[in-house]
Design a protein around this motif. Sequence first.
Motif, PDB file in Angstrom:
ATOM      1  N   GLN A  39      -2.739  -0.718  12.541  1.00  0.00           N
ATOM      2  CA  GLN A  39      -3.519  -0.757  11.475  1.00  0.00           C
ATOM      3  C   GLN A  39      -4.433   0.750  11.421  1.00  0.00           C
ATOM      4  OE1 GLN A  39      -6.711  -3.698  11.200  1.00  0.00           O
ATOM      5  NE2 GLN A  39      -6.825  -3.450   8.784  1.00  0.00           N
ATOM      6  N   ILE A  40      -3.949   1.301  10.053  1.00  0.00           N
ATOM      7  CA  ILE A  40      -4.497   2.800   9.941  1.00  0.00           C
ATOM      8  C   ILE A  40      -5.294   2.610   8.804  1.00  0.00           C
ATOM      9  CG2 ILE A  40      -2.682   3.689  11.275  1.00  0.00           C
ATOM     10  CD1 ILE A  40      -1.441   4.490   8.637  1.00  0.00           C
ATOM     11  N   ARG A  41      -6.139   3.848   8.762  1.00  0.00           N
ATOM     12  CA  ARG A  41      -6.888   4.158   7.373  1.00  0.00           C
ATOM     13  C   ARG A  41      -6.819   5.651   7.040  1.00  0.00           C
ATOM     14  NH1 ARG A  41     -12.219   2.256   8.189  1.00  0.00           N
ATOM     15  NH2 ARG A  41     -11.827  -0.010   7.564  1.00  0.00           N
ATOM     16  N   LYS A  42      -6.492   5.740   5.592  1.00  0.00           N
ATOM     17  CA  LYS A  42      -6.615   7.205   5.188  1.00  0.00           C
ATOM     18  C   LYS A  42      -7.512   7.005   3.924  1.00  0.00           C
ATOM     19  CE  LYS A  42      -3.854  11.029   3.664  1.00  0.00           C
ATOM     20  NZ  LYS A  42      -2.718  11.540   3.138  1.00  0.00           N
ATOM     21  N   GLY A  43      -8.521   7.766   3.879  1.00  0.00           N
ATOM     22  CA  GLY A  43      -9.407   7.689   2.847  1.00  0.00           C
ATOM     23  C   GLY A  43      -9.861   6.146   2.663  1.00  0.00           C
ATOM     24  N   SER A  44      -9.632   5.491   1.403  1.00  0.00           N
ATOM     25  CA  SER A  44      -9.865   4.349   1.265  1.00  0.00           C
ATOM     26  C   SER A  44      -8.879   3.269   1.222  1.00  0.00           C
ATOM     27  CB  SER A  44     -10.544   4.245  -0.455  1.00  0.00           C
ATOM     28  OG  SER A  44      -9.537   4.559  -1.110  1.00  0.00           O
ATOM     29  N   SER A  85       0.940  -1.022   0.215  1.00  0.00           N
ATOM     30  CA  SER A  85      -0.071   0.011  -0.027  1.00  0.00           C
ATOM     31  C   SER A  85       0.914   1.201   0.148  1.00  0.00           C
ATOM     32  CB  SER A  85      -0.908  -0.001   1.473  1.00  0.00           C
ATOM     33  OG  SER A  85      -1.402   1.209   1.472  1.00  0.00           O
ATOM     34  N   PRO A  86       0.598   2.411  -0.536  1.00  0.00           N
ATOM     35  CA  PRO A  86       1.081   3.668  -0.520  1.00  0.00           C
ATOM     36  C   PRO A  86       1.365   4.036   0.781  1.00  0.00           C
ATOM     37  CG  PRO A  86      -0.533   3.707  -2.270  1.00  0.00           C
ATOM     38  CD  PRO A  86      -0.830   2.365  -1.444  1.00  0.00           C
ATOM     39  N   LEU A  87       0.483   3.702   1.675  1.00  0.00           N
ATOM     40  CA  LEU A  87       0.881   4.130   3.203  1.00  0.00           C
ATOM     41  C   LEU A  87       1.841   3.173   3.987  1.00  0.00           C
ATOM     42  CD1 LEU A  87      -2.913   4.146   4.418  1.00  0.00           C
ATOM     43  CD2 LEU A  87      -1.777   6.064   3.924  1.00  0.00           C
ATOM     44  N   GLU A  88       2.117   2.080   3.628  1.00  0.00           N
ATOM     45  CA  GLU A  88       3.048   1.156   4.359  1.00  0.00           C
ATOM     46  C   GLU A  88       4.461   1.584   3.340  1.00  0.00           C
ATOM     47  OE1 GLU A  88       2.522  -3.235   3.695  1.00  0.00           O
ATOM     48  OE2 GLU A  88       0.445  -2.633   3.844  1.00  0.00           O
ATOM     49  N   ARG A  89       4.429   2.200   2.283  1.00  0.00           N
ATOM     50  CA  ARG A  89       5.650   2.601   1.531  1.00  0.00           C
ATOM     51  C   ARG A  89       5.931   3.916   2.139  1.00  0.00           C
ATOM     52  NH1 ARG A  89       3.892   2.436  -3.473  1.00  0.00           N
ATOM     53  NH2 ARG A  89       3.046   4.606  -3.476  1.00  0.00           N
ATOM     54  N   ASP A  90       5.174   4.816   2.474  1.00  0.00           N
ATOM     55  CA  ASP A  90       5.589   6.063   2.596  1.00  0.00           C
ATOM     56  C   ASP A  90       5.651   6.287   4.132  1.00  0.00           C
ATOM     57  OD1 ASP A  90       5.558   6.506  -0.009  1.00  0.00           O
ATOM     58  OD2 ASP A  90       3.577   7.508  -0.070  1.00  0.00           O
ATOM     59  N   TRP A  91       5.051   5.669   5.033  1.00  0.00           N
ATOM     60  CA  TRP A  91       5.138   5.744   6.556  1.00  0.00           C
ATOM     61  C   TRP A  91       5.507   4.739   7.397  1.00  0.00           C
ATOM     62  CZ3 TRP A  91       3.465  10.567   8.322  1.00  0.00           C
ATOM     63  CH2 TRP A  91       2.851  11.544   7.448  1.00  0.00           C
ATOM     64  N   GLY A 101      -7.829  14.513  11.221  1.00  0.00           N
ATOM     65  CA  GLY A 101      -8.315  14.530   9.572  1.00  0.00           C
ATOM     66  C   GLY A 101      -8.923  13.386   9.311  1.00  0.00           C
ATOM     67  N   ASP A 102      -8.454  12.959   8.027  1.00  0.00           N
ATOM     68  CA  ASP A 102      -8.931  11.750   7.169  1.00  0.00           C
ATOM     69  C   ASP A 102      -8.195  10.738   7.663  1.00  0.00           C
ATOM     70  OD1 ASP A 102      -6.678  12.722   6.302  1.00  0.00           O
ATOM     71  OD2 ASP A 102      -7.519  12.307   4.087  1.00  0.00           O
ATOM     72  N   TRP A 103      -7.323  10.558   8.717  1.00  0.00           N
ATOM     73  CA  TRP A 103      -6.620   9.538   9.247  1.00  0.00           C
ATOM     74  C   TRP A 103      -7.452   8.920  10.390  1.00  0.00           C
ATOM     75  CZ3 TRP A 103      -1.783   7.977   7.595  1.00  0.00           C
ATOM     76  CH2 TRP A 103      -1.254   8.768   6.762  1.00  0.00           C
ATOM     77  N   GLN A 104      -7.467   7.381  10.349  1.00  0.00           N
ATOM     78  CA  GLN A 104      -8.104   6.787  11.345  1.00  0.00           C
ATOM     79  C   GLN A 104      -7.161   5.677  11.804  1.00  0.00           C
ATOM     80  OE1 GLN A 104     -11.555   5.248   9.625  1.00  0.00           O
ATOM     81  NE2 GLN A 104     -12.934   6.659  10.364  1.00  0.00           N
ATOM     82  N   LEU A 105      -7.016   5.479  13.524  1.00  0.00           N
ATOM     83  CA  LEU A 105      -6.491   4.497  14.033  1.00  0.00           C
ATOM     84  C   LEU A 105      -7.445   3.344  14.120  1.00  0.00           C
ATOM     85  CD1 LEU A 105      -3.816   3.574  15.138  1.00  0.00           C
ATOM     86  CD2 LEU A 105      -4.413   4.351  17.203  1.00  0.00           C
ATOM     87  N   ILE A 106      -7.206   2.180  13.474  1.00  0.00           N
ATOM     88  CA  ILE A 106      -8.186   0.966  13.512  1.00  0.00           C
ATOM     89  C   ILE A 106      -7.643   0.159  14.505  1.00  0.00           C
ATOM     90  CG2 ILE A 106      -9.216  -0.833  12.339  1.00  0.00           C
ATOM     91  CD1 ILE A 106      -8.629   0.726   9.615  1.00  0.00           C
ATOM     92  N   GLN A 107      -6.666  -0.588  14.714  1.00  0.00           N
ATOM     93  CA  GLN A 107      -6.180  -1.358  15.401  1.00  0.00           C
ATOM     94  C   GLN A 107      -4.734  -1.191  16.075  1.00  0.00           C
ATOM     95  OE1 GLN A 107      -6.809  -5.458  14.023  1.00  0.00           O
ATOM     96  NE2 GLN A 107      -6.399  -6.365  15.894  1.00  0.00           N
ATOM     97  N   VAL A 108      -4.334  -1.537  17.095  1.00  0.00           N
ATOM     98  CA  VAL A 108      -2.964  -1.579  17.526  1.00  0.00           C
ATOM     99  C   VAL A 108      -2.600  -2.896  18.238  1.00  0.00           C
ATOM    100  CG1 VAL A 108      -1.628  -0.502  19.342  1.00  0.00           C
ATOM    101  CG2 VAL A 108      -3.235   0.779  18.334  1.00  0.00           C
ATOM    102  N   GLN A 109      -1.510  -3.241  17.660  1.00  0.00           N
ATOM    103  CA  GLN A 109      -0.819  -4.370  18.197  1.00  0.00           C
ATOM    104  C   GLN A 109       0.378  -4.307  18.723  1.00  0.00           C
ATOM    105  OE1 GLN A 109      -0.965  -7.524  15.120  1.00  0.00           O
ATOM    106  NE2 GLN A 109      -3.061  -7.730  15.247  1.00  0.00           N
ATOM    107  N   GLN A 110       0.586  -4.279  19.888  1.00  0.00           N
ATOM    108  CA  GLN A 110       1.658  -3.796  20.863  1.00  0.00           C
ATOM    109  C   GLN A 110       2.467  -5.249  21.297  1.00  0.00           C
ATOM    110  OE1 GLN A 110       1.808  -0.812  23.971  1.00  0.00           O
ATOM    111  NE2 GLN A 110       3.935  -0.348  23.433  1.00  0.00           N
TER     112      GLN A 110
END
Length: 186
Positions: A119-124, A58-64, A99-108
């Motif tokens: 696990q995060i979501r930004k838009g779709s 995902s672009p999120l995994e690549r950039d963050w 903003g449009d970021w959502q924190l869905i799940q945390v596995q620590q």
Amino acid sequence: MSFHSSIIKAATAIVLLATIGTASADPPTKPRLMQYSNLWTNSPFTIKPVVEPTTVESPLERDWMLGSIRPSGKGYSVTLISKKDRKERVRFLPGFTTGDWQLIQVQQDVKDNEKSRVQIRKGSQTAWISYDEKLIKIRPTAAAKPTGKTNPQVSSKSGARPPIPGRSSSSSSSNTPRVRSVPRRK
């Protein structure tokens, strides 16, 4: 003789019918190619190629990458760091929107921080973000840090050297180097 002649006539008739039957049969046809495909796909003499599952990054995994996870009263405080610009960060705090970021799940994983992920979501787009070993050094957690207790048998001068025979044992002479002077000729 009649017995023998009837046997010969019967045998001749059978041979005649057999040759007429084979002569009037259809000519042989070329076998279909796919008829033998099972032989080359499941052959015990060939090595089957290993099919690796293709994972689409995902672009999120690549950039963050994951910057930190801190337990908070109502949830987790999570910081994401951009891999392209380290000063660009996204912070998820319990009770605040980002903003449009959502924190869905945390596995620590408290024992091994490298296995922690969020696990995060930004838009779709949805992605699992973890620490990037190449770009960030992970500090051990408080549970994994040594307690700092020292062995009581070790003396307080753990770095002290044993005395050298023939030299004075005063601390001032051992710390400063000896200056050698060479007389000049006149």
